[in-house]
Design an enzyme around this catalytic site. Structure first.
Site, PDB file in Angstrom:
ATOM      1  CB  VAL A 127      24.499  11.636  15.099  1.00 45.68           C
ATOM      2  CG1 VAL A 127      24.311  11.256  13.092  1.00 45.68           C
ATOM      3  CG2 VAL A 127      24.565   9.980  15.663  1.00 45.68           C
ATOM      4  CE  LYS A 200      30.098  12.724  15.448  1.00 45.26           C
ATOM      5  NZ  LYS A 200      30.787  14.118  14.828  1.00 45.26           N
TER       6      LYS A 200
END
Ligand code: HSE
Length: 410
Positions: A127, A200
Protein backbone atom coordinates in the site's frame (compact mmCIF):
# COMPACT_ATOMS: atom_id res chain seq x y z
CA UNK A 1 25.00 -13.42 7.29
CA UNK A 2 21.32 -13.81 6.41
CA UNK A 3 20.51 -15.32 3.02
CA UNK A 4 17.41 -14.15 1.24
CA UNK A 5 15.74 -15.00 -2.06
CA UNK A 6 13.77 -12.77 -4.39
CA UNK A 7 10.84 -14.17 -6.36
CA UNK A 8 10.47 -12.14 -9.56
CA UNK A 9 13.03 -9.82 -11.13
CA UNK A 10 10.57 -7.30 -12.57
CA UNK A 11 10.40 -3.60 -11.74
CA UNK A 12 10.17 -4.05 -7.96
CA UNK A 13 12.31 -7.20 -7.64
CA UNK A 14 15.20 -5.69 -9.59
CA UNK A 15 14.82 -2.53 -7.48
CA UNK A 16 15.13 -4.61 -4.31
CA UNK A 17 18.33 -6.26 -5.59
CA UNK A 18 19.67 -2.82 -6.56
CA UNK A 19 18.88 -1.17 -3.22
CA UNK A 20 20.40 -4.08 -1.30
CA UNK A 21 23.61 -3.91 -3.36
CA UNK A 22 23.96 -0.10 -3.41
CA UNK A 23 23.16 0.51 0.24
CA UNK A 24 24.81 -2.63 1.59
CA UNK A 25 26.88 -0.94 4.26
CA UNK A 26 24.06 1.10 5.79
CA UNK A 27 21.61 -1.79 5.55
CA UNK A 28 24.04 -4.12 7.31
CA UNK A 29 24.48 -1.59 10.11
CA UNK A 30 20.72 -1.19 10.54
CA UNK A 31 19.91 -4.90 10.34
CA UNK A 32 22.79 -5.89 12.62
CA UNK A 33 23.72 -8.59 10.15
CA UNK A 34 24.82 -8.81 6.54
CA UNK A 35 21.94 -9.50 4.15
CA UNK A 36 22.86 -11.38 1.01
CA UNK A 37 20.61 -12.24 -1.91
CA UNK A 38 21.57 -15.81 -2.75
CA UNK A 39 18.79 -16.77 -5.19
CA UNK A 40 16.49 -14.96 -7.61
CA UNK A 41 13.58 -16.74 -9.23
CA UNK A 42 12.61 -15.65 -12.72
CA UNK A 43 11.71 -17.43 -15.92
CA UNK A 44 13.95 -15.05 -17.87
CA UNK A 45 17.72 -14.98 -17.65
CA UNK A 46 19.74 -11.81 -17.23
CA UNK A 47 23.25 -12.75 -18.46
CA UNK A 48 24.58 -9.17 -18.35
CA UNK A 49 23.86 -8.57 -14.69
CA UNK A 50 26.77 -8.81 -12.21
CA UNK A 51 24.62 -11.22 -10.18
CA UNK A 52 23.52 -13.35 -13.20
CA UNK A 53 24.62 -16.56 -11.44
CA UNK A 54 21.95 -16.14 -8.74
CA UNK A 55 19.05 -16.81 -11.11
CA UNK A 56 16.98 -19.97 -11.08
CA UNK A 57 13.75 -20.95 -12.79
CA UNK A 58 12.99 -23.60 -10.17
CA UNK A 59 11.25 -22.49 -6.95
CA UNK A 60 12.36 -25.71 -5.23
CA UNK A 61 15.95 -24.39 -5.29
CA UNK A 62 14.74 -21.73 -2.86
CA UNK A 63 12.20 -23.74 -0.89
CA UNK A 64 14.65 -26.56 -0.16
CA UNK A 65 17.58 -24.32 0.72
CA UNK A 66 17.67 -24.24 4.54
CA UNK A 67 20.06 -21.29 4.54
CA UNK A 68 17.45 -19.02 2.98
CA UNK A 69 15.61 -17.49 5.93
CA UNK A 70 13.62 -14.78 4.16
CA UNK A 71 11.74 -14.88 0.86
CA UNK A 72 10.87 -11.62 -0.91
CA UNK A 73 7.92 -12.00 -3.26
CA UNK A 74 7.71 -9.33 -5.97
CA UNK A 75 6.12 -11.36 -8.76
CA UNK A 76 2.65 -9.82 -8.50
CA UNK A 77 -0.61 -11.62 -9.32
CA UNK A 78 -2.28 -14.28 -7.22
CA UNK A 79 -0.80 -17.45 -8.70
CA UNK A 80 1.81 -18.75 -8.33
CA UNK A 81 2.70 -16.00 -5.82
CA UNK A 82 0.22 -17.32 -3.24
CA UNK A 83 1.44 -20.90 -3.61
CA UNK A 84 5.10 -19.87 -3.28
CA UNK A 85 4.49 -17.59 -0.28
CA UNK A 86 2.41 -20.18 1.54
CA UNK A 87 4.98 -22.90 0.87
CA UNK A 88 7.78 -20.61 2.07
CA UNK A 89 5.99 -19.87 5.35
CA UNK A 90 5.17 -23.55 5.88
CA UNK A 91 8.87 -24.30 5.28
CA UNK A 92 9.83 -21.92 8.11
CA UNK A 93 10.87 -18.89 6.05
CA UNK A 94 9.64 -15.40 6.81
CA UNK A 95 8.18 -13.53 3.85
CA UNK A 96 8.11 -9.94 2.59
CA UNK A 97 5.82 -9.07 -0.28
CA UNK A 98 4.85 -6.00 -2.28
CA UNK A 99 1.92 -7.87 -3.80
CA UNK A 100 -1.34 -6.11 -2.93
CA UNK A 101 -3.45 -8.59 -4.89
CA UNK A 102 -2.07 -11.40 -2.76
CA UNK A 103 -2.47 -9.59 0.57
CA UNK A 104 -5.97 -8.32 -0.26
CA UNK A 105 -7.12 -11.83 -1.22
CA UNK A 106 -5.21 -14.03 1.22
CA UNK A 107 -3.75 -11.78 3.93
CA UNK A 108 -5.66 -13.31 6.86
CA UNK A 109 -4.68 -16.86 5.92
CA UNK A 110 -1.00 -16.03 5.39
CA UNK A 111 -0.83 -13.97 8.60
CA UNK A 112 -2.31 -16.92 10.50
CA UNK A 113 0.25 -19.34 9.03
CA UNK A 114 3.06 -16.93 9.91
CA UNK A 115 1.73 -16.61 13.46
CA UNK A 116 1.40 -20.37 13.94
CA UNK A 117 4.96 -20.85 12.77
CA UNK A 118 6.40 -17.91 14.72
CA UNK A 119 7.46 -16.18 11.50
CA UNK A 120 6.95 -12.75 10.00
CA UNK A 121 4.82 -11.86 7.02
CA UNK A 122 5.29 -8.17 6.18
CA UNK A 123 3.94 -6.16 3.24
CA UNK A 124 4.54 -2.46 3.79
CA UNK A 125 5.11 -1.88 0.06
CA UNK A 126 1.71 -3.30 -0.88
CA UNK A 127 0.00 0.00 0.00
CA UNK A 128 1.38 3.39 -0.94
CA UNK A 129 4.66 2.12 -2.43
CA UNK A 130 7.39 3.93 -0.51
CA UNK A 131 5.08 5.59 2.04
CA UNK A 132 5.35 4.18 5.54
CA UNK A 133 1.70 3.52 6.41
CA UNK A 134 1.03 -0.03 7.65
CA UNK A 135 3.67 -0.01 10.36
CA UNK A 136 2.74 3.49 11.64
CA UNK A 137 -0.93 2.54 11.64
CA UNK A 138 -0.26 -0.70 13.45
CA UNK A 139 2.24 0.63 15.96
CA UNK A 140 2.34 4.43 16.31
CA UNK A 141 -1.44 4.86 16.15
CA UNK A 142 -2.18 1.77 18.26
CA UNK A 143 -3.72 3.82 21.10
CA UNK A 144 -6.47 5.13 18.84
CA UNK A 145 -9.89 3.90 17.90
CA UNK A 146 -9.63 4.48 14.16
CA UNK A 147 -12.98 5.42 12.64
CA UNK A 148 -11.93 6.20 9.06
CA UNK A 149 -9.15 5.45 6.61
CA UNK A 150 -9.30 7.19 3.24
CA UNK A 151 -6.71 7.69 0.58
CA UNK A 152 -5.54 8.47 -2.88
CA UNK A 153 -4.20 4.99 -3.38
CA UNK A 154 -3.31 4.80 -7.04
CA UNK A 155 -0.44 6.83 -8.45
CA UNK A 156 -1.32 6.23 -12.09
CA UNK A 157 -4.84 7.64 -11.84
CA UNK A 158 -3.74 10.53 -9.64
CA UNK A 159 -1.06 11.36 -12.21
CA UNK A 160 -3.62 11.10 -15.02
CA UNK A 161 -6.22 13.24 -13.24
CA UNK A 162 -3.57 15.85 -12.47
CA UNK A 163 -2.62 16.00 -16.17
CA UNK A 164 -6.27 16.17 -17.21
CA UNK A 165 -7.06 18.93 -14.69
CA UNK A 166 -3.93 21.07 -15.08
CA UNK A 167 -2.94 20.52 -18.70
CA UNK A 168 -6.25 19.59 -20.27
CA UNK A 169 -4.73 16.30 -21.44
CA UNK A 170 -7.06 13.63 -22.77
CA UNK A 171 -7.66 10.43 -20.81
CA UNK A 172 -5.78 8.37 -23.43
CA UNK A 173 -2.84 10.78 -23.61
CA UNK A 174 -2.48 10.83 -19.84
CA UNK A 175 -2.65 7.03 -19.65
CA UNK A 176 0.00 6.59 -22.36
CA UNK A 177 2.32 8.95 -20.48
CA UNK A 178 1.75 7.12 -17.17
CA UNK A 179 2.58 3.83 -18.87
CA UNK A 180 5.69 5.28 -20.46
CA UNK A 181 6.87 6.43 -17.04
CA UNK A 182 6.31 2.93 -15.62
CA UNK A 183 3.55 3.87 -13.16
CA UNK A 184 0.69 1.85 -14.60
CA UNK A 185 0.09 -1.82 -13.93
CA UNK A 186 0.84 -4.24 -16.76
CA UNK A 187 -2.88 -4.26 -17.39
CA UNK A 188 -3.84 -0.59 -16.90
CA UNK A 189 -7.49 -1.49 -16.36
CA UNK A 190 -6.50 -2.42 -12.79
CA UNK A 191 -5.53 1.23 -12.32
CA UNK A 192 -8.22 3.09 -14.26
CA UNK A 193 -11.09 0.82 -13.19
CA UNK A 194 -10.17 1.17 -9.52
CA UNK A 195 -9.20 -2.46 -8.78
CA UNK A 196 -5.69 -1.53 -7.65
CA UNK A 197 -7.05 1.09 -5.23
CA UNK A 198 -9.66 -1.44 -4.10
CA UNK A 199 -6.98 -3.96 -3.11
CA UNK A 200 -5.15 -1.27 -1.15
CA UNK A 201 -8.22 -0.07 0.76
CA UNK A 202 -8.94 -3.73 1.58
CA UNK A 203 -5.51 -4.04 3.19
CA UNK A 204 -5.87 -0.74 5.07
CA UNK A 205 -9.39 -1.57 6.26
CA UNK A 206 -8.37 -5.07 7.34
CA UNK A 207 -5.50 -3.71 9.40
CA UNK A 208 -7.38 -0.71 10.81
CA UNK A 209 -10.50 -2.61 11.80
CA UNK A 210 -9.11 -6.08 12.51
CA UNK A 211 -11.13 -8.30 10.13
CA UNK A 212 -10.25 -9.28 6.59
CA UNK A 213 -12.04 -7.25 3.92
CA UNK A 214 -12.15 -8.92 0.51
CA UNK A 215 -12.06 -6.95 -2.78
CA UNK A 216 -15.41 -8.42 -3.84
CA UNK A 217 -17.03 -6.82 -0.76
CA UNK A 218 -15.92 -3.34 -1.83
CA UNK A 219 -18.01 -1.30 -4.27
CA UNK A 220 -15.51 -0.09 -6.88
CA UNK A 221 -15.81 2.60 -9.54
CA UNK A 222 -12.90 3.81 -11.69
CA UNK A 223 -12.13 6.96 -13.62
CA UNK A 224 -12.76 5.70 -17.15
CA UNK A 225 -15.94 7.73 -17.61
CA UNK A 226 -14.63 11.04 -16.25
CA UNK A 227 -14.74 13.98 -18.65
CA UNK A 228 -13.58 17.58 -18.77
CA UNK A 229 -17.09 18.60 -17.67
CA UNK A 230 -16.75 16.51 -14.51
CA UNK A 231 -13.51 18.33 -13.77
CA UNK A 232 -15.27 21.67 -14.37
CA UNK A 233 -18.23 20.75 -12.16
CA UNK A 234 -15.87 19.72 -9.36
CA UNK A 235 -14.18 23.12 -9.61
CA UNK A 236 -17.57 24.88 -9.62
CA UNK A 237 -18.39 23.04 -6.37
CA UNK A 238 -15.15 24.41 -4.87
CA UNK A 239 -13.40 21.07 -5.07
CA UNK A 240 -11.27 18.71 -7.09
CA UNK A 241 -11.86 15.18 -8.41
CA UNK A 242 -9.75 12.39 -6.98
CA UNK A 243 -10.07 8.62 -7.05
CA UNK A 244 -10.57 7.83 -3.37
CA UNK A 245 -10.61 4.57 -1.44
CA UNK A 246 -12.52 4.98 1.78
CA UNK A 247 -13.40 2.79 4.76
CA UNK A 248 -15.49 4.13 7.63
CA UNK A 249 -16.58 2.36 10.78
CA UNK A 250 -20.25 2.56 11.68
CA UNK A 251 -21.42 3.08 15.26
CA UNK A 252 -22.31 -0.59 15.58
CA UNK A 253 -18.85 -1.72 14.47
CA UNK A 254 -19.54 -2.52 10.81
CA UNK A 255 -17.82 -0.93 7.83
CA UNK A 256 -18.66 1.03 4.74
CA UNK A 257 -15.91 0.53 2.22
CA UNK A 258 -15.77 1.74 -1.38
CA UNK A 259 -13.57 3.14 -4.15
CA UNK A 260 -14.93 5.93 -6.35
CA UNK A 261 -14.06 9.25 -7.95
CA UNK A 262 -15.08 11.86 -5.40
CA UNK A 263 -15.20 15.64 -5.29
CA UNK A 264 -12.94 16.61 -2.42
CA UNK A 265 -13.41 20.09 -0.97
CA UNK A 266 -10.31 22.21 -1.50
CA UNK A 267 -9.57 22.27 2.24
CA UNK A 268 -9.58 18.47 2.54
CA UNK A 269 -6.13 17.19 3.46
CA UNK A 270 -6.11 14.92 0.40
CA UNK A 271 -7.16 17.60 -2.12
CA UNK A 272 -3.70 18.97 -2.85
CA UNK A 273 -2.01 15.62 -3.41
CA UNK A 274 -1.07 15.57 -7.09
CA UNK A 275 0.93 13.76 -9.76
CA UNK A 276 2.03 10.23 -8.90
CA UNK A 277 1.83 10.95 -5.17
CA UNK A 278 -0.41 8.88 -2.95
CA UNK A 279 -1.80 9.97 0.40
CA UNK A 280 -3.54 8.09 3.17
CA UNK A 281 -5.56 9.86 5.84
CA UNK A 282 -6.18 8.03 9.09
CA UNK A 283 -8.75 9.47 11.49
CA UNK A 284 -8.36 8.37 15.09
CA UNK A 285 -10.28 9.36 18.21
CA UNK A 286 -7.22 10.64 20.07
CA UNK A 287 -4.85 11.77 17.34
CA UNK A 288 -7.41 13.38 15.02
CA UNK A 289 -6.49 13.37 11.33
CA UNK A 290 -3.06 12.12 10.25
CA UNK A 291 -1.95 12.08 6.62
CA UNK A 292 0.87 10.08 5.07
CA UNK A 293 2.04 11.34 1.67
CA UNK A 294 4.67 10.09 -0.76
CA UNK A 295 5.47 8.27 -3.94
CA UNK A 296 3.00 5.46 -4.24
CA UNK A 297 4.53 3.79 -7.28
CA UNK A 298 7.85 3.31 -9.02
CA UNK A 299 10.78 0.98 -8.76
CA UNK A 300 12.98 2.44 -6.05
CA UNK A 301 10.32 3.95 -3.75
CA UNK A 302 8.57 0.57 -3.63
CA UNK A 303 11.86 -1.31 -3.28
CA UNK A 304 12.80 0.92 -0.35
CA UNK A 305 9.70 -0.23 1.55
CA UNK A 306 10.40 -3.89 0.71
CA UNK A 307 14.00 -3.65 1.90
CA UNK A 308 12.88 -1.94 5.13
CA UNK A 309 10.62 -4.94 5.79
CA UNK A 310 13.55 -7.29 5.10
CA UNK A 311 15.67 -5.38 7.62
CA UNK A 312 12.84 -5.59 10.14
CA UNK A 313 12.52 -9.33 9.61
CA UNK A 314 16.26 -9.83 10.02
CA UNK A 315 16.00 -7.99 13.34
CA UNK A 316 13.03 -10.12 14.37
CA UNK A 317 14.04 -13.57 13.24
CA UNK A 318 13.45 -14.92 16.73
CA UNK A 319 10.77 -12.61 18.13
CA UNK A 320 7.82 -12.27 15.79
CA UNK A 321 6.45 -8.83 15.06
CA UNK A 322 2.78 -8.45 15.87
CA UNK A 323 1.07 -7.39 12.66
CA UNK A 324 -2.19 -9.25 12.40
CA UNK A 325 -5.87 -9.32 11.51
CA UNK A 326 -8.47 -12.06 11.68
CA UNK A 327 -10.71 -13.64 9.07
CA UNK A 328 -13.55 -11.63 7.54
CA UNK A 329 -17.19 -12.00 8.55
CA UNK A 330 -20.31 -12.02 6.43
CA UNK A 331 -22.06 -8.67 6.83
CA UNK A 332 -19.01 -6.94 8.35
CA UNK A 333 -18.85 -4.74 5.26
CA UNK A 334 -22.26 -3.13 4.76
CA UNK A 335 -23.93 -2.48 1.41
CA UNK A 336 -22.52 0.88 0.27
CA UNK A 337 -26.02 2.06 -0.68
CA UNK A 338 -26.77 2.39 3.04
CA UNK A 339 -23.85 4.80 3.53
CA UNK A 340 -24.65 8.49 4.12
CA UNK A 341 -23.92 10.10 0.75
CA UNK A 342 -24.06 13.49 -0.97
CA UNK A 343 -24.10 13.55 -4.75
CA UNK A 344 -23.56 16.16 -7.40
CA UNK A 345 -26.32 15.41 -9.92
CA UNK A 346 -26.73 16.79 -13.43
CA UNK A 347 -29.89 16.40 -15.47
CA UNK A 348 -30.76 17.19 -19.02
CA UNK A 349 -34.30 18.53 -18.82
CA UNK A 350 -37.21 18.71 -21.20
CA UNK A 351 -38.56 22.23 -21.59
CA UNK A 352 -41.74 21.78 -19.56
CA UNK A 353 -40.29 19.40 -16.95
CA UNK A 354 -40.54 21.89 -14.08
CA UNK A 355 -37.10 20.73 -13.01
CA UNK A 356 -36.65 23.16 -10.14
CA UNK A 357 -40.05 22.32 -8.69
CA UNK A 358 -39.33 18.58 -8.86
CA UNK A 359 -35.90 19.02 -7.30
CA UNK A 360 -37.33 21.20 -4.50
CA UNK A 361 -40.11 18.69 -3.83
CA UNK A 362 -37.70 15.79 -3.47
CA UNK A 363 -34.66 17.42 -1.89
CA UNK A 364 -35.78 20.75 -0.40
CA UNK A 365 -33.48 23.72 -0.65
CA UNK A 366 -30.40 22.51 -2.59
CA UNK A 367 -27.21 24.16 -3.77
CA UNK A 368 -27.45 24.70 -7.54
CA UNK A 369 -24.16 24.46 -9.48
CA UNK A 370 -23.38 25.84 -12.91
CA UNK A 371 -20.38 25.78 -15.21
CA UNK A 372 -19.60 28.02 -18.19
CA UNK A 373 -20.70 26.54 -21.53
CA UNK A 374 -23.21 24.14 -19.96
CA UNK A 375 -26.15 23.41 -22.30
CA UNK A 376 -29.26 25.55 -21.54
CA UNK A 377 -31.35 22.54 -20.60
CA UNK A 378 -28.87 21.23 -18.01
CA UNK A 379 -29.43 21.63 -14.26
CA UNK A 380 -26.94 20.56 -11.63
CA UNK A 381 -27.15 20.55 -7.85
CA UNK A 382 -25.71 18.95 -4.74
CA UNK A 383 -28.09 16.73 -2.78
CA UNK A 384 -28.44 16.70 0.98
CA UNK A 385 -26.70 13.82 2.78
CA UNK A 386 -28.74 10.61 3.03
CA UNK A 387 -28.31 6.90 2.29
CA UNK A 388 -27.54 6.38 -1.37
CA UNK A 389 -30.51 4.07 -1.94
CA UNK A 390 -32.84 6.88 -0.80
CA UNK A 391 -31.17 9.31 -3.19
CA UNK A 392 -31.72 6.79 -5.97
CA UNK A 393 -35.38 6.34 -5.06
CA UNK A 394 -35.90 10.10 -5.23
CA UNK A 395 -34.03 10.44 -8.53
CA UNK A 396 -36.23 7.70 -10.01
CA UNK A 397 -39.35 9.85 -9.41
CA UNK A 398 -38.18 12.68 -11.72
CA UNK A 399 -40.03 12.95 -15.01
CA UNK A 400 -38.84 14.72 -18.15
CA UNK A 401 -35.32 14.81 -16.67
CA UNK A 402 -32.46 12.52 -17.76
CA UNK A 403 -29.57 11.96 -15.37
CA UNK A 404 -26.32 12.83 -17.17
CA UNK A 405 -23.80 13.06 -14.34
CA UNK A 406 -23.53 11.67 -10.83
CA UNK A 407 -20.46 12.37 -8.73
CA UNK A 408 -19.90 11.64 -5.06
CA UNK A 409 -19.02 14.48 -2.74
CA UNK A 410 -16.58 13.62 0.04
N1 HSE B 1 -0.01 0.94 -10.62
C1 HSE B 1 0.11 1.25 -9.23
C2 HSE B 1 -0.14 2.73 -9.03
C3 HSE B 1 1.49 0.87 -8.76
O1 HSE B 1 -0.21 3.45 -10.04
O2 HSE B 1 -0.30 3.20 -7.92
C4 HSE B 1 1.65 0.80 -7.30
O3 HSE B 1 0.76 -0.07 -6.72
Amino acid sequence: MISIAILGHGVVGSGVAEVLLHNEKGITAKAGDKIRVTRILDLRSFPDLPYADLFTTNFDDILNDPDIRIVVETMGGLHPAYDFVKASLLAGKSVVTSNKELVAAKGDELLAIAKENNLNFLFEASVGGGIPILRPMDQCLAANEVFEVAGILNGTTNFMLTKMIREGMSFDGALALAQKLGYAERDPSADVEGHDACRKICILASLAFGKHVLPEEVHTEGITNLTEQDVAYAAACGGVIKLVGRATRTEDGHLFCYVAPMILPRDNLLADVNDVFNAIMVRGDSVGDVVFVGRGAGKLPTASAVVADVIDEVKHLKARKYLFWGPGEKGHVRDHRLAPTRLLLCFSCEEDAGALVQIGRMFGDVRMISIPDAPDNEVAFVTPCMPEYLLEEKIATFTGMTLTRRLRMY
